[in-house]
Design a protein around this motif. Structure first.
Motif, PDB file in Angstrom:
ATOM      1  N   SER A  91      30.118  44.234  47.347  1.00 59.18           N
ATOM      2  CA  SER A  91      30.493  45.495  46.710  1.00 59.18           C
ATOM      3  C   SER A  91      31.227  46.355  47.727  1.00 59.18           C
ATOM      4  O   SER A  91      30.620  46.857  48.674  1.00 59.18           O
ATOM      5  CB  SER A  91      29.254  46.227  46.193  1.00 59.18           C
ATOM      6  N   PHE A  92      32.523  46.538  47.511  1.00 54.88           N
ATOM      7  CA  PHE A  92      33.347  47.247  48.490  1.00 54.88           C
ATOM      8  C   PHE A  92      33.377  48.743  48.183  1.00 54.88           C
ATOM      9  O   PHE A  92      34.403  49.306  47.782  1.00 54.88           O
ATOM     10  CB  PHE A  92      34.775  46.694  48.480  1.00 54.88           C
ATOM     11  N   VAL A 133      35.597  41.662  45.002  1.00 58.86           N
ATOM     12  CA  VAL A 133      35.071  40.301  44.855  1.00 58.86           C
ATOM     13  C   VAL A 133      33.911  40.247  43.864  1.00 58.86           C
ATOM     14  O   VAL A 133      33.142  39.291  43.844  1.00 58.86           O
ATOM     15  CB  VAL A 133      34.652  39.696  46.213  1.00 58.86           C
ATOM     16  N   GLY A 134      33.776  41.286  43.041  1.00 58.04           N
ATOM     17  CA  GLY A 134      32.914  41.192  41.867  1.00 58.04           C
ATOM     18  C   GLY A 134      31.499  41.711  41.962  1.00 58.04           C
ATOM     19  O   GLY A 134      30.740  41.589  41.007  1.00 58.04           O
ATOM     20  N   GLY A 135      31.114  42.309  43.086  1.00 55.97           N
ATOM     21  CA  GLY A 135      29.739  42.777  43.221  1.00 55.97           C
ATOM     22  C   GLY A 135      29.297  43.740  42.135  1.00 55.97           C
ATOM     23  O   GLY A 135      28.300  43.488  41.442  1.00 55.97           O
ATOM     24  N   ALA A 137      30.617  44.405  39.178  1.00 55.66           N
ATOM     25  CA  ALA A 137      30.708  43.794  37.848  1.00 55.66           C
ATOM     26  C   ALA A 137      29.497  42.918  37.568  1.00 55.66           C
ATOM     27  O   ALA A 137      28.928  42.951  36.460  1.00 55.66           O
ATOM     28  CB  ALA A 137      31.994  42.974  37.739  1.00 55.66           C
ATOM     29  N   MET A 138      29.084  42.143  38.561  1.00 54.19           N
ATOM     30  CA  MET A 138      27.927  41.267  38.367  1.00 54.19           C
ATOM     31  C   MET A 138      26.646  42.072  38.188  1.00 54.19           C
ATOM     32  O   MET A 138      25.819  41.760  37.318  1.00 54.19           O
ATOM     33  CB  MET A 138      27.811  40.305  39.551  1.00 54.19           C
ATOM     34  N   ASN A 139      26.464  43.104  39.000  1.00 52.09           N
ATOM     35  CA  ASN A 139      25.243  43.905  38.898  1.00 52.09           C
ATOM     36  C   ASN A 139      25.168  44.668  37.577  1.00 52.09           C
ATOM     37  O   ASN A 139      24.096  44.758  36.967  1.00 52.09           O
ATOM     38  CB  ASN A 139      25.164  44.874  40.074  1.00 52.09           C
ATOM     39  N   ILE A 140      26.285  45.211  37.148  1.00 50.37           N
ATOM     40  CA  ILE A 140      26.299  45.951  35.887  1.00 50.37           C
ATOM     41  C   ILE A 140      26.049  45.020  34.718  1.00 50.37           C
ATOM     42  O   ILE A 140      25.294  45.339  33.793  1.00 50.37           O
ATOM     43  CB  ILE A 140      27.623  46.724  35.752  1.00 50.37           C
ATOM     44  N   ALA A 141      26.645  43.839  34.739  1.00 48.31           N
ATOM     45  CA  ALA A 141      26.412  42.873  33.668  1.00 48.31           C
ATOM     46  C   ALA A 141      24.967  42.397  33.661  1.00 48.31           C
ATOM     47  O   ALA A 141      24.331  42.306  32.600  1.00 48.31           O
ATOM     48  CB  ALA A 141      27.354  41.682  33.829  1.00 48.31           C
TER      49      ALA A 141
END
Length: 260
Positions: A91-92, A133-135, A137-141
């Motif tokens: 997560s940037f 790199v998607g951090g 998005a993955m956590n929210i999903a």
């Protein structure tokens, strides 16, 4: 502010410290101040980052107009993505870290606060505008059950994010694609919510990013964003302030920052 500027400028220098190689990260020798300077001045055998840095400097100097600015941002993330991931995680973005929590816990807490503001329910569609790199998005999903479409301008970040999504088994909830969030392919009113985490600062024109978010949202949908801006005390006539701002822009691949 002086310390912040120094750290940001050092971040720009440190992009030269990491070489990308598949899914591995290899720190180059002498990863201290002397080692950084040696790399910058071409003194480390077998390492030539001069061309990469010179190309970035040229693009940064000429980053006027949408296409030039986007090329500069894309080149910046070609250089720094692995370094960010190596030292920062997936997560940037920044987060306030409490005395009793880890960096990872602070990042997740920050993203869940954003999720609360989105007001999404399982199965609803969410757009991540500038996903890295998607951090996030993955956590929210994972924590909402929402279906997240995550876009980034950078092709290498798409590769990294797609692999991370597979590793977490979230292929049915997160889709990653390369796209310009100011010119999206999606139809009007196609998402229930959208968010941007420290990403629209890269937009040459902030209005274009916000207008596109408005276009793709369904009526009543929420767009949650927080932005890098200069504070009210910033004085463009101050050479010290101007130097700090320039270092932040250079160290983070940014077009000129907007004011508050």
């Amino acid at each position: 502010p002086t310390v912040l500027a120094a750290l940001v400028a050092l971040g720009a220098v440190l992009v030269a410290l990491v070489c990308r190689g598949g899914d591995t990260f290899r720190l180059l020798p002498q990863g201290d101040k002397e080692g950084v300077l040696n790399i910058l001045y071409g003194r480390v055998e077998g390492v030539d980052d001069t061309a990469e840095i010179e190309e970035y400097n040229q693009q940064m100097a000429g980053a006027e107009g949408t296409e030039k600015a986007q090329s500069m941002v894309n080149h910046y993330y070609n250089m720094v993505t692995d370094f960010y991931e190596y030292g920062w995680g997936k997560s940037f973005h920044f987060a306030h870290t409490m005395a009793d929590e880890t960096h990872e816990a602070s990042i997740l807490r920050h993203e869940l606060r954003l999720l609360d503001a989105l007001h999404v329910t399982p199965g609803q569609s969410v757009l991540d505008m500038g996903c890295g790199v998607g951090g996030p998005a993955m956590n929210i999903a994972a924590h909402s059950g929402a279906l997240v479409t995550a876009v980034t301008l950078n092709a290498y970040q798409v590769q990294r994010a797609t692999q991370h999504v597979r590793d977490r088994g979230l292929q049915d909830r997160v889709e990653v694609e390369q796209a310009d969030y100011t010119k999206l392919r999606f139809q009007d009113a196609s998402f229930d919510a959208a968010y941007a985490i420290e990403s629209t600062c890269h937009a040459p024109r902030l209005e274009d990013a916000y207008a596109e978010a408005f276009r793709i949202l369904k009526p009543g949908g929420r767009f949650v964003v927080y932005e890098w801006i200069t504070a009210s005390g910033y004085d463009p006539k101050s050479s010290a302030h101007a130097d700090i701002l320039k270092a932040i822009e250079y160290g983070n691949g940014l077009p000129p920052l907007r004011g508050s």
